[in-house]
Design an enzyme around this catalytic site. Structure first.
Site, PDB file in Angstrom:
ATOM      1  N   ASP A   1       0.842  -1.196   0.000  1.00 49.05           N
ATOM      2  CA  ASP A   1       0.000   0.000   0.000  1.00 49.05           C
ATOM      3  C   ASP A   1       0.883   1.253   0.000  1.00 49.05           C
ATOM      4  O   ASP A   1       1.881   1.316   0.730  1.00 49.05           O
ATOM      5  CB  ASP A   1      -0.903   0.005   1.233  1.00 49.05           C
ATOM      6  CG  ASP A   1      -1.937   1.109   1.170  1.00 49.05           C
ATOM      7  OD1 ASP A   1      -2.967   0.901   0.502  1.00 49.05           O
ATOM      8  OD2 ASP A   1      -1.718   2.160   1.799  1.00 49.05           O
ATOM      9  N   ILE A   2       0.513   2.226  -0.832  1.00 50.05           N
ATOM     10  CA  ILE A   2       1.262   3.487  -0.876  1.00 50.05           C
ATOM     11  C   ILE A   2       0.892   4.333   0.346  1.00 50.05           C
ATOM     12  O   ILE A   2      -0.289   4.591   0.598  1.00 50.05           O
ATOM     13  CB  ILE A   2       0.961   4.264  -2.167  1.00 50.05           C
ATOM     14  CG1 ILE A   2       1.325   3.423  -3.399  1.00 50.05           C
ATOM     15  CG2 ILE A   2       1.735   5.586  -2.193  1.00 50.05           C
ATOM     16  CD1 ILE A   2       0.984   4.082  -4.728  1.00 50.05           C
TER      17      ILE A   2
ATOM     18  N   GLU B   1      -4.889   2.414  -4.130  1.00 46.94           N
ATOM     19  CA  GLU B   1      -3.430   2.501  -4.109  1.00 46.94           C
ATOM     20  C   GLU B   1      -2.796   1.230  -3.549  1.00 46.94           C
ATOM     21  O   GLU B   1      -1.651   1.223  -3.109  1.00 46.94           O
ATOM     22  CB  GLU B   1      -2.989   3.707  -3.274  1.00 46.94           C
ATOM     23  CG  GLU B   1      -3.282   3.616  -1.800  1.00 46.94           C
ATOM     24  CD  GLU B   1      -4.662   4.107  -1.404  1.00 46.94           C
ATOM     25  OE1 GLU B   1      -4.832   4.462  -0.233  1.00 46.94           O
ATOM     26  OE2 GLU B   1      -5.569   4.142  -2.264  1.00 46.94           O
TER      27      GLU B   1
END
Length: 312
Positions: free
Chosen positions: A184-185, A228
């Site tokens: 995950d960003i 994301e």
């Protein structure tokens, strides 16, 4: 990678296609090589074992396979290829001297898509190969439309859901583990709010490419899981091996130094949760949910890090 490409006249360019010729007699390989080498890249193997190694190291687009070989026969090799996730979609044309119906039926049952009889006719070989390469190319294009994320050009959630069930079944059968990395960003909502959605989309593309380039084996793949979030699948990998890959991804994203003013490091980073199918089953939980749990723990611990189950 696509099998070929469309030119301006909407024809298929198959010139970069790879053909694997498998025959225990080198003279037969040479004969087929002379027919096809002008139009395609021709690979060769003189045994089923050699052919399996070629398929792993340099996957062909089509296989021309002799039926009768010492050791593992062509029929047994074809059956094995069709059982493996990373080789099952390679079309196999049998090159055979069979003339009995039952012998032909065995070739069909083992997973072959066509026959070429010995001694081979050059025109027949060229036309059969071109026809099946074209069909494979068209199939690949359709699958790309269905299974590739339109923004990042990596696999999408649908691809992961479909193939993960097959991988789970293979792990249960073979007891060879497969690892999942949930990625995950960090601070991505704040990134979008600050830089705008166009910049956000550009960052999603960059991170997807970095993850993809960080995976070193042909069987490894990454899908966009949603928003994301990405998920990478690493067959034949335990927690220790997955940790090495996860750290490589984390470091590669961080080293790109994509500006993010809302991050403590002032650049884009990722958090990664790790699980494996066998380890999750041992603790009576789903591998995807387990990876997501460890992703949550990575974020809770400060982001820009990885989290994984304790090894016993």
């Amino acid at each position: 990678m696509p099998l070929g490409k469309f030119n301006e006249d909407a024809e298929v360019d198959l010139s970069h296609s790879k053909i694997l010729v498998v025959d225990d007699q080198p003279i037969n390989i040479q004969t087929v090589y002379n027919i096809l080498a002008e139009d395609y890249e021709v690979l060769a193997a003189t045994s089923a074992i050699d052919a399996l190694e070629v398929c792993q190291a340099n996957p062909p687009d089509l296989i021309l396979l002799d039926v009768l070989m010492p050791g593992m026969t062509g029929l047994e090799l074809c059956q094995m290829l069709k059982q493996k996730v990373d080789t099952r979609d390679i079309p196999v044309i049998f090159v055979t001297s069979f003339n009995e119906q039952e012998e032909e039926d065995e070739c069909w049952r083992s997973g072959g898509i066509d026959f070429i009889t010995k001694p081979v006719n050059p025109m027949t070989v060229k036309n059969r190969v071109k026809a099946h390469l074209t069909l494979k190319f068209q199939k690949d294009i359709l699958l790309k439309l269905v299974y590739v994320d339109g923004l990042t050009s990596i696999f999408n959630r649908r691809y992961f859901d479909k193939h993960f069930e097959k991988i789970r079944s293979e792990v249960k059968r073979s007891q060879r583990d497969t690892a999942l990395l949930m990625i995950d960003i960090d601070y991505f909502k704040l990134f979008n709010d600050n830089y705008g959605h166009v910049a956000g989309d550009d960052t999603l593309k960059k991170v997807a490419l970095i993850i993809q380039r960080s995976l070193s084996r042909p069987a490894d793949f990454v899908s966009r899981y949603g928003g994301e979030e990405f998920i990478a699948v690493l067959p034949d990998t335990d927690i220790e091996g997955a940790t090495i890959v996860a750290e490589r991804i984390r470091q590669n994203v961080f080293n790109e130094k994509i500006e993010n003013a809302h991050s403590p490091q002032h650049c884009v980073s990722v958090s990664i949760g790790i699980s494996t199918i066998l380890n999750s089953a041992k603790h009576n939980c789903d591998a995807t949910e387990d990876a997501d749990k460890h992703l949550y723990l990575a974020k809770k611990s400060g982001r820009n890090q990885i989290h994984y189950p304790a090894t016993e």
